[in-house]
Write a protein that holds these residues in place. Sequence first.
Motif: not given
Length: 380
Positions: A327-330, A333-336, A352-357
Motif C-alpha cells: 500500500p501507499k506508505i506516506s 509515515r508519521e504514525k510509524m 526516520s521512516v521513509k518509503a520507496t518503490t
Amino acid sequence: LNSQEKIIVLIVAAGGGTRLGSEIPKQYIKLQGRTILAHSIAAFAGNSGISGIQVVIGKGHGKFYREAAKDFDILPPIFGGKTRQESVFKGLIKIAKYAPDKVLIHDAARPFVSAKITNAVVKKLKTAKVAVPVIVISDTVKCLKPRVKTLDKANLALAQTPQGFDFPEILAAHHKAKGKNFPDDAAVVEYSGIAVSVVPGEEKNYKITTPYDLEKAKTMLGGEIRVGSGFDIHAFGSGNHVTLCGVKIPHNRGLIGHSDADVGLHALTDALLGSIGAADIGEHFPPSDKKWKNADSAIFLRHAATLIAEKAGRINNIDVTIIAESPKISPHREKMRAKIAAILQIPLEKISVKATTTEGLGFIGRSEGVAAQAVVVVEV
Ligand code: ZN
C-alpha cells in the motif's frame, strides 16, 4: 624532550579499588572498550621522550593485567605491596637495574593525563629534582578540626600525577621513608627535605575514585559508535491489512509470516541487534516456537532495546526504509515514527521512516511482497 636521558614511567595500579562497587579492580574497568589502566599506559606509550613503562600491579591481578596491557610493548609487571608507598618502592627497586635518569610516577586511575602535563614535568626536571603537577582550588577550603576554620586557598593546591623525580633522589627518599605511609611521592621526598617544584596540572587529569567520577569519564570519552543494519521481506497472501512499523494499514491483501509479518520492525530489530553483535531476530525468537505465532513485533523490538540498555548503550538514531509498490506508505509515515518512538522510548526526531518503490521492477514491483531495510547508530 632530551632523548639522551633515560626516563621511565612507573604506573601504580596495585590498588584494590573497591569504592566503585565493582567486582573488578577499578583500573581494569573498561571505558570505550579499553581499561582505565590501558588508557593510562597509552597516554605515555606514544611519547618519544619516554624510554620505558613499568606497571606495578596488585597480587591476583595478573589475568586482568595481561588483557589490559596486551597492545603495549612495555616492561614486565611486578607486584606491589600493602600500601601505595610500598608499591612504588618495589617499582623503583625493580627499575633501578635499568639505571634511569628520571622517573615519572603516575596513578593508573588518572587516564586523562595529557602529553602537555607529561612534557611540562619532564621539562621542569631539567632544573629541578622534583616536579609535581598541581591545580588551583576553586571552592573555599575549610579546616574542620579542632573547629571549622577557613583556610587561605591562595596558598593551597591539589597535587596530581605524573610526579617527576631525579631517580637516585627518589630511590634514596623511599629508602628513608620506609615504613611510613605517605599519600604521594612528593610527600616522600618532602620527608627527606628535598625541594619540590610545581607545574600546572589540568582539571581533566582527575583521579577516578567514585562512581560519579566513572560516569564523568564515560561522558568525557563519549561512547563507542556502533552501526547496525537490518533487512527483511515478507510475501503477500490473503488478508485485509498489513502491519508496518507497528501501524495497521487496511489493504486488499496481508503479509505472510509467523508473527505479524511487520517487515519494518523486523528490519529495525535486526539492525539494533546487529549494532551490538547480538545475532538476529530468528535466534532470539525462533519461528519454530509457537509462542511467537501472530506475535506483536513490538515485543521483538523492545527486546533488542533492552539488550542495548543492558550494555549501557544508547540509540542515537534510526533510519527505516520500506520498499513497497503497495500500500501507499506516506499517509502513515508519521504514525510509524510515533509508534517506534513509543516502543523504544526515544525522541521522535531521532527516528526516520521513509518509503520507496522499485519502479514496477522485480517481485516487489509486481506487488508480490514488501521489504524493509533499517540502519541504526548506537553509542555503547
Ligand atoms: Zn520478518
